[in-house]
Write a protein that holds these residues in place. Sequence first.
Motif, PDB file in Angstrom:
ATOM      1  N   ARG A 113       0.840  -1.183   0.000  1.00  0.00           N
ATOM      2  CA  ARG A 113       0.000   0.000   0.000  1.00  0.00           C
ATOM      3  C   ARG A 113       0.881   1.240   0.000  1.00  0.00           C
ATOM      4  O   ARG A 113       2.030   1.208   0.444  1.00  0.00           O
ATOM      5  CB  ARG A 113      -0.947   0.007   1.202  1.00  0.00           C
ATOM      6  CG  ARG A 113      -0.273   0.019   2.546  1.00  0.00           C
ATOM      7  CD  ARG A 113      -1.277  -0.268   3.680  1.00  0.00           C
ATOM      8  NE  ARG A 113      -1.954  -1.533   3.440  1.00  0.00           N
ATOM      9  CZ  ARG A 113      -3.269  -1.710   3.569  1.00  0.00           C
ATOM     10  NH1 ARG A 113      -4.055  -0.703   3.955  1.00  0.00           N
ATOM     11  NH2 ARG A 113      -3.818  -2.873   3.322  1.00  0.00           N
ATOM     12  N   ALA A 114       0.329   2.336  -0.496  1.00  0.00           N
ATOM     13  CA  ALA A 114       1.020   3.619  -0.522  1.00  0.00           C
ATOM     14  C   ALA A 114       0.285   4.594   0.365  1.00  0.00           C
ATOM     15  O   ALA A 114      -0.947   4.710   0.299  1.00  0.00           O
ATOM     16  CB  ALA A 114       1.107   4.157  -1.948  1.00  0.00           C
ATOM     17  N   LEU A 115       1.042   5.300   1.204  1.00  0.00           N
ATOM     18  CA  LEU A 115       0.485   6.301   2.111  1.00  0.00           C
ATOM     19  C   LEU A 115       1.018   7.678   1.751  1.00  0.00           C
ATOM     20  O   LEU A 115       2.128   7.814   1.211  1.00  0.00           O
ATOM     21  CB  LEU A 115       0.873   5.981   3.561  1.00  0.00           C
ATOM     22  CG  LEU A 115       0.610   4.561   4.063  1.00  0.00           C
ATOM     23  CD1 LEU A 115       1.141   4.410   5.480  1.00  0.00           C
ATOM     24  CD2 LEU A 115      -0.866   4.224   4.001  1.00  0.00           C
ATOM     25  N   ASP A 116       0.231   8.678   2.053  1.00  0.00           N
ATOM     26  CA  ASP A 116       0.711  10.047   1.927  1.00  0.00           C
ATOM     27  C   ASP A 116       1.749  10.283   3.023  1.00  0.00           C
ATOM     28  O   ASP A 116       1.438  10.175   4.210  1.00  0.00           O
ATOM     29  CB  ASP A 116      -0.450  11.031   2.078  1.00  0.00           C
ATOM     30  CG  ASP A 116      -0.052  12.469   1.773  1.00  0.00           C
ATOM     31  OD1 ASP A 116       0.956  12.941   2.338  1.00  0.00           O
ATOM     32  OD2 ASP A 116      -0.757  13.131   0.996  1.00  0.00           O
ATOM     33  N   GLY A 117       2.981  10.591   2.635  1.00  0.00           N
ATOM     34  CA  GLY A 117       4.041  10.732   3.605  1.00  0.00           C
ATOM     35  C   GLY A 117       3.875  11.903   4.542  1.00  0.00           C
ATOM     36  O   GLY A 117       4.486  11.946   5.612  1.00  0.00           O
ATOM     37  N   ARG A 118       3.029  12.851   4.199  1.00  0.00           N
ATOM     38  CA  ARG A 118       2.810  14.022   5.052  1.00  0.00           C
ATOM     39  C   ARG A 118       1.741  13.793   6.098  1.00  0.00           C
ATOM     40  O   ARG A 118       1.771  14.402   7.174  1.00  0.00           O
ATOM     41  CB  ARG A 118       2.417  15.210   4.177  1.00  0.00           C
ATOM     42  CG  ARG A 118       3.487  15.628   3.174  1.00  0.00           C
ATOM     43  CD  ARG A 118       2.923  16.477   2.069  1.00  0.00           C
ATOM     44  NE  ARG A 118       1.928  15.756   1.278  1.00  0.00           N
ATOM     45  CZ  ARG A 118       1.358  16.214   0.168  1.00  0.00           C
ATOM     46  NH1 ARG A 118       1.695  17.414  -0.276  1.00  0.00           N
ATOM     47  NH2 ARG A 118       0.466  15.498  -0.483  1.00  0.00           N
ATOM     48  N   ASP A 158       2.214   7.355  -8.348  1.00  0.00           N
ATOM     49  CA  ASP A 158       1.104   8.203  -7.926  1.00  0.00           C
ATOM     50  C   ASP A 158      -0.180   7.428  -7.649  1.00  0.00           C
ATOM     51  O   ASP A 158      -0.896   7.725  -6.693  1.00  0.00           O
ATOM     52  CB  ASP A 158       0.830   9.283  -8.976  1.00  0.00           C
ATOM     53  CG  ASP A 158       1.950  10.299  -9.065  1.00  0.00           C
ATOM     54  OD1 ASP A 158       2.643  10.501  -8.052  1.00  0.00           O
ATOM     55  OD2 ASP A 158       2.153  10.877 -10.150  1.00  0.00           O
ATOM     56  N   ASP A 159      -0.487   6.424  -8.498  1.00  0.00           N
ATOM     57  CA  ASP A 159      -1.775   5.737  -8.322  1.00  0.00           C
ATOM     58  C   ASP A 159      -1.661   4.220  -8.205  1.00  0.00           C
ATOM     59  O   ASP A 159      -2.683   3.535  -8.047  1.00  0.00           O
ATOM     60  CB  ASP A 159      -2.727   6.102  -9.467  1.00  0.00           C
ATOM     61  CG  ASP A 159      -2.203   5.707 -10.843  1.00  0.00           C
ATOM     62  OD1 ASP A 159      -1.234   4.924 -10.932  1.00  0.00           O
ATOM     63  OD2 ASP A 159      -2.757   6.205 -11.838  1.00  0.00           O
ATOM     64  N   GLY A 160      -0.450   3.670  -8.295  1.00  0.00           N
ATOM     65  CA  GLY A 160      -0.268   2.228  -8.154  1.00  0.00           C
ATOM     66  C   GLY A 160      -0.636   1.416  -9.369  1.00  0.00           C
ATOM     67  O   GLY A 160      -0.570   0.176  -9.327  1.00  0.00           O
ATOM     68  N   SER A 161      -1.028   2.063 -10.462  1.00  0.00           N
ATOM     69  CA  SER A 161      -1.376   1.311 -11.671  1.00  0.00           C
ATOM     70  C   SER A 161      -0.133   0.672 -12.277  1.00  0.00           C
ATOM     71  O   SER A 161       0.974   1.204 -12.171  1.00  0.00           O
ATOM     72  CB  SER A 161      -2.046   2.231 -12.699  1.00  0.00           C
ATOM     73  OG  SER A 161      -1.171   3.277 -13.083  1.00  0.00           O
ATOM     74  N   GLU A 162      -0.324  -0.469 -12.914  1.00  0.00           N
ATOM     75  CA  GLU A 162       0.797  -1.185 -13.519  1.00  0.00           C
ATOM     76  C   GLU A 162       1.159  -0.551 -14.861  1.00  0.00           C
ATOM     77  O   GLU A 162       0.340  -0.480 -15.764  1.00  0.00           O
ATOM     78  CB  GLU A 162       0.464  -2.659 -13.700  1.00  0.00           C
ATOM     79  CG  GLU A 162       1.658  -3.496 -14.122  1.00  0.00           C
ATOM     80  CD  GLU A 162       1.357  -4.976 -14.065  1.00  0.00           C
ATOM     81  OE1 GLU A 162       1.706  -5.611 -13.051  1.00  0.00           O
ATOM     82  OE2 GLU A 162       0.764  -5.490 -15.033  1.00  0.00           O
TER      83      GLU A 162
END
Length: 324
Positions: A113-118, A158-162
């Motif tokens: 998963r990707a999180l907003d680092g801020r 940015d969106d995790g798309s392949e």
Amino acid sequence: MRWSRPTHLRGPQRVAVASGRVVAHERDTRLVGLDAATGAPRWDVPLGTWPRSVVATDRRCWALPQDRPELACLDLDAGSARWRTAVPPFSGHVVVAGDTTLVGGWRGYTALRALDGRTGDLRWVRPGPVPVVRPVVAGGRVLLARPGTPELSVLDLDDGSEVFRRDLPEPFADPDDRPAFVPVDANHVLVRCGPRSLWRVHVGSGDADEFFRADADLSPDAPVVSGALVCVRDRRAGLTALDAGTGRFRWRLVADDDPPVGGVVRTENGHLVARRSGILVRVDDDGEIHGRATAGRRLDAARALTPDSVLLTGPGELSAVTPP
């Protein structure tokens, strides 16, 4: 020796270095921030037991404790919490790229998963859970690999798309929680594949070429780039140095029943290699030894600290030394 500090830990500890600070796990449940030049403590905060990952950048640090399902983001200078966010139990692999934080995929227990680092807010989640080696971010893209398979996936950060998927000629090695990829120039990363090879992958296209093939089985983790050299350990506990541009063999340091530990540090006058026994060796680009010293204790790893010092980690102690 510049400074030393007891950690009250018997096993390997998680350590990160950035912007004149050392962030280290100590005393089972504490996370401390130290001045890199002096070892003086700047902050000391409760974290949780034995973090799976500690990462630091120029202003922040991230820690993933094992006894609670959360990722903590702290201020690097003060140790105060910027945010804490819940993550699935048994998460692993923390990778920070700009204002994005990646977590998950370790051993296939959780999805990446990707999180907003801020803020710690969720940005995207990959389908899964699927086991992946520790990802790397290069050129605004995320490189993923499934250990034991030749499958390479490249994602949009940015969106995790392949963006695309490729199969390499050999399956990826499995370094568990250690680094799998290492950038070698602006467009390429190196990765361990099969029992004995390094492959160079172009980030933009996914095209791969064999960078090096050894005569003996290699350690599964990524090599280390030290100046103009790429250094890779083998399972017989030796260390082989290659030309970072061509993969051409430069030299090999044999184990002599005292294997090199993780990390080769570029110094002003060469490359520092630390052995498990605590012996430190400085070699030049051609493998000639120019200095020796001893830390007087067993070591687990060495890493760059300040322009003229190296951080050594081992059971029960952190220390900073001047290269021999």
